[in-house]
Design an enzyme around this catalytic site. Structure first.
Site, short mmCIF file in Angstrom:
data_model
loop_
_atom_site.label_atom_id
_atom_site.label_comp_id
_atom_site.label_asym_id
_atom_site.label_seq_id
_atom_site.Cartn_x
_atom_site.Cartn_y
_atom_site.Cartn_z
N CYS A 144 0.83 -1.22 0.00
CA CYS A 144 0.00 0.00 0.00
C CYS A 144 0.86 1.27 0.00
CB CYS A 144 -0.91 -0.04 1.23
SG CYS A 144 -1.81 1.48 1.53
N CYS A 168 -0.20 3.99 2.59
CA CYS A 168 0.19 3.60 3.96
C CYS A 168 1.55 4.18 4.32
CB CYS A 168 0.23 2.08 4.10
SG CYS A 168 -1.38 1.29 3.92
#
Length: 159
Positions: A82, A85
């Site tokens: 991700c 993230c």
């Protein structure tokens, strides 16, 4: 009339998509050529583990670290693949330093501990949950400015 091919998962499983041999399972991807082999260093390793100042929590340490904590707790749910993230990691790293004595900060990899993510109905990452006295008090979904996280933390600390 042009012909068409139906693309299904079985199509990908039965079709060679690359016109040359390459090894995707090693720590390097190499592509052969007539005179040499070209290598790309560390494929996807940039997302394989966060370099976060927050401690890692797993299903094995969840109850002790989160639910039975004497201090309020922040948990970032992330995945190694991700990109957003990583932006949240930087914000959490700043928060770790600013709230060192008043808030415990953790990260949880949802790919490794999907049961915990499922228990808290995490459907996408990043998600930050704030706990106090073992109860979820606040949640922040997605990548937000640092002020959003600070405001939620302050609400939890004052409650």
């Amino acid at each position: 009339m042009a012909s068409s091919t139906l693309i299904t998962p079985s199509y990908f499983a039965s079709t060679t998509l690359l016109p040359f041999a390459c090894n995707l399972s090693s720590s390097r991807i190499s592509f052969p050529s007539k005179n040499a082999s070209y290598s790309l260093p560390k494929p996807l390793e940039a997302f394989s583990s966060p370099e976060s100042k927050a401690a890692v929590v797993t299903k094995d340490t969840w109850e002790k670290s989160i639910l039975n904590s004497d201090s309020p707790v922040l948990v970032e749910f992330y995945a190694s693949w991700c990109g957003p993230c990583r932006m949240v990691h930087r914000i959490i790293d700043e928060i770790v330093g600013e709230y060192a004595k008043r808030l415990n900060c953790f990260i949880l990899n949802t790919d490794n501990d999907f049961q915990i993510a499922e228990d808290y109905e995490i459907k996408a990452v990043p998600v930050v949950l704030l706990f106090k006295n073992g109860e979820k008090r606040e949640s922040i979904v997605g990548t937000m400015p640092k002020d959003f996280y600070i405001a939620a933390i302050e609400r939890v600390l004052k409650s």
